[in-house]
Design an enzyme around this catalytic site. Structure first.
Site, PDB file in Angstrom:
ATOM      1  CD  GLU A   1      -3.057  -6.318   4.215  1.00 14.96           C
ATOM      2  OE1 GLU A   1      -3.869  -5.661   4.510  1.00 14.96           O
ATOM      3  OE2 GLU A   1      -2.049  -5.660   3.689  1.00 14.96           O
TER       4      GLU A   1
ATOM      5  CD  GLU B   1      -3.120  -0.972   1.937  1.00 14.10           C
ATOM      6  OE1 GLU B   1      -2.953  -0.044   2.807  1.00 14.10           O
ATOM      7  OE2 GLU B   1      -3.917  -2.182   2.190  1.00 14.10           O
TER       8      GLU B   1
HETATM    9  C1  BG6 Z   1      -3.707  -2.803   5.306  1.00  9.74           C
HETATM   10  C2  BG6 Z   1      -2.155  -2.731   5.995  1.00  9.74           C
HETATM   11  O1  BG6 Z   1      -4.483  -1.344   5.144  1.00  9.74           O
HETATM   12  O2  BG6 Z   1      -5.213  -3.261   6.338  1.00  9.74           O
HETATM   13  C3  BG6 Z   1      -2.300  -3.266   6.779  1.00  9.74           C
HETATM   14  O3  BG6 Z   1      -1.483  -3.566   4.808  1.00  9.74           O
HETATM   15  C4  BG6 Z   1      -3.625  -3.139   8.220  1.00  9.74           C
HETATM   16  O4  BG6 Z   1      -1.176  -3.102   7.732  1.00  9.74           O
HETATM   17  C5  BG6 Z   1      -4.965  -3.556   7.517  1.00  9.74           C
HETATM   18  O5  BG6 Z   1      -2.861  -3.910   9.478  1.00  9.74           O
HETATM   19  C6  BG6 Z   1      -5.626  -2.968   8.403  1.00  9.74           C
HETATM   20  O6  BG6 Z   1      -6.391  -2.018   8.507  1.00  9.74           O
HETATM   21  P1  BG6 Z   1      -6.127  -1.652  10.243  1.00  9.74           P
HETATM   22  O7  BG6 Z   1      -5.919  -0.318   9.810  1.00  9.74           O
HETATM   23  O8  BG6 Z   1      -7.548  -1.832  10.897  1.00  9.74           O
HETATM   24  O9  BG6 Z   1      -4.547  -2.347  10.710  1.00  9.74           O
END
Ligand code: BG6
Length: 478
Positions: free
Chosen positions: A373, A171
């Site tokens: 992800e 990202e």
């Molecule tokens: C993604 C990132 O955007 O979302 C992760 O690559 C992140 O690092 C994941 O942890 C979930 O988002 P958040 O802000 O709830 O941790």
């Protein structure tokens, strides 16, 4: 409601993801090796949920063998994490490797392979060394692009014989969007031009790393490939009216195509170049750099997909003294009745997977990609424990199934989607939210010395990996 059974191709990757800074903890880290996240946490611990940050995280640095046993038990085909740039080197200018940390990564890779889990490594998941921010202004500097390329070369040299899947960034748009566009993160400075310069330098850094990777490739593992993990937000316009359509199109240019196009096609969209010039945020560049980007596009892409972006034409007057922000062209639209994950505040809309699959097929040459992800962070999961103390996270099982279903539909329609990586393997530290929202297949019991325990979703994941099939209800998501 009718149940449907979905078959998963035998070679479809079913893994899980994490990052170095969100899991490792600071054990063994030298005082000179702070990353941006470490520095932010040290300067501003109070903005982190319960004051918890990356200092201990899940203590993966010490407990990776135990965690990898869980991966083996679940049967993960792949595990993605990052190398922590700030810890991998002792000297960022000369790219002198820190043997202690590099040896730890060696051990993690070997242990994963011993347990039948294919490692995937990302070179930067926000872990830029603090000193490079202080001395050079971070990704605003061309010198830092060169330092990243030197770091990438050392990492390829060291692990290229064992690691097949490489990513330059996770990202790449996110840190500067939070820092310089929206001023939500330390040091809370609004500066749209810096935002765009960081975007550009990260695209350039990806191309430079790709060039080095290609040069070294003959000594690599067969089939080794390099990509970048992007987070394009599938942008839906409120209506088919031209002004709403334009809002979605401009949003897409500034937040999605700004990385998709240079990374996959090797060029920036003309419309984006024009908008940047018009608003005086065009990045500082030259022809030689653009040609590096043109010649070194990625082999494949990771796409992080969590929620859709819904926009409409702006209804308010833009105050002319406000610094330019892409929101000049759009404003968010909330779909009435949308399905939400209230803990994270993100809309749940599995259709984004199919729509992204079709977009990559038709607009980006059907490049190979994977869902890098996808996942669901939920607060106070302990309330879902059964009598044996196992978290019954059926909502996560539904979430995974609904998104996987869209991937299977996409594949049936010709998408080149090669896998699904759940965020995350264990619960871990989120930026600011820390352990508030839990994402893992494996629970981390902070109150009990961070002991690990499988959730119900881990058993579900184990089953689908083994049986290569899963079932869904015919949900109707908006
Ligand atoms: C993604 C990132 O955007 O979302 C992760 O690559 C992140 O690092 C994941 O942890 C979930 O988002 P958040 O802000 O709830 O941790």
């Amino acid at each position: 409601m009718a149940r449907q059974t979905w078959k998963i191709p035998d070679d479809f990757i079913l893994g899980a993801a994490a990052s170095a800074w969100q899991t490792e903890g600071w054990d063994g880290k030298r005082p000179t090796q702070d990353s941006y996240l470490d520095m932010w946490y040290k300067n501003d611990p109070d903005v982190w949920h319960d004051g918890y940050g990356p200092a201990v995280a899940t203590d993966f640095y010490n407990r990776y063998k135990e965690d990898i046993q869980y991966m083996k038990d679940i049967g993960l085909t792949h595990y993605r994490t990052s190398i922590n740039w700030s810890r991998f080197l002792l000297d960022y200018e000369t790219a002198e490797v820190d043997e202690v940390y590099a040896g730890y990564i060696d051990d993690v890779i070997d242990e994963l392979k011993r347990c039948g889990v294919e490692p995937m490594l990302c070179l930067e998941h926000y872990e830029i060394p603090t000193v490079l921010l202080e001395q050079y202004g971070g990704w605003g500097s061309k010198h830092v692009v060169g330092l990243f390329a030197a770091y990438a070369e050392k990492a390829f040299e060291r692990y290229g014989d064992r690691v097949k899947y490489w990513f330059t960034f996770n990202e790449p748009i996110v840190p500067q969007t939070r820092i310089y566009l929206d001023a939500l993160r330390y040091p809370y400075e609004q500066n749209t031009k810096k935002w765009m310069q960081w975007n550009y330098h990260k695209a350039l850094a990806t191309a430079k790393a790709v060039a080095i990777f290609r040069k070294r490739k003959p000594s690599f593992r067969e089939g080794a490939k390099i990509g970048v993990i992007l987070n394009p937000e599938v942008a839906y316009a409120r209506s088919s009216a031209p002004h709403d359509q334009k809002a979605a199109q401009v949003y897409d240019l500034f937040f999605n195509r700004v990385f998709l196009d240079p990374s996959i096609k090797g060029v920036y969209p003309d419309e984006l170049m024009e908008l940047m010039a018009k608003h005086d945020i065009l990045f500082d560049h030259d022809e030689e750099e653009l040609s590096v980007i043109k010649r070194n596009t990625v082999d494949f892409v990771g796409v992080n997909l969590y929620y859709p972006k819904r926009v409409q034409a702006p209804s308010r007057q833009w105050n002319e003294s406000t610094p330019f922000h892409p929101a000049y062209y759009y404003e968010p639209f909330e779909l009435p009745g949308r399905k939400m994950n209230p803990f994270r505040g993100w809309e749940i809309c599995p259709r984004i997977v199919y729509d992204m699959a079709m977009r990559l097929k038709y607009e980006y040459g059907n490049i190979e990609w994977l869902i890098a992800e996808n996942g669901m962070g939920v607060e106070h999961e302990e309330r879902f424990k059964n009598e044996e103390g196992v978290i019954q996270d059926d909502y996560r099982i539904d979430f995974i199934s609904a998104h996987l279903r869209e991937a299977m539909k996409g594949i049936a329609d010709g998408a080149n989607c090669k896998g699904y990586m759940l965020w995350a393997f264990t619960d871990n530290v989120s930026p600011m939210n820390a352990f508030k929202n839990r994402y893992g297949l494996v629970e981390i019991r902070l109150e009990n010395n961070r002991s690990r325990a499988l959730k119900k979703s881990a058993c579900f994941y184990r089953d689908i990996i083994k049986n290569r099939r899963f079932e869904t209800e015919e949900f109707r998501y908006k």
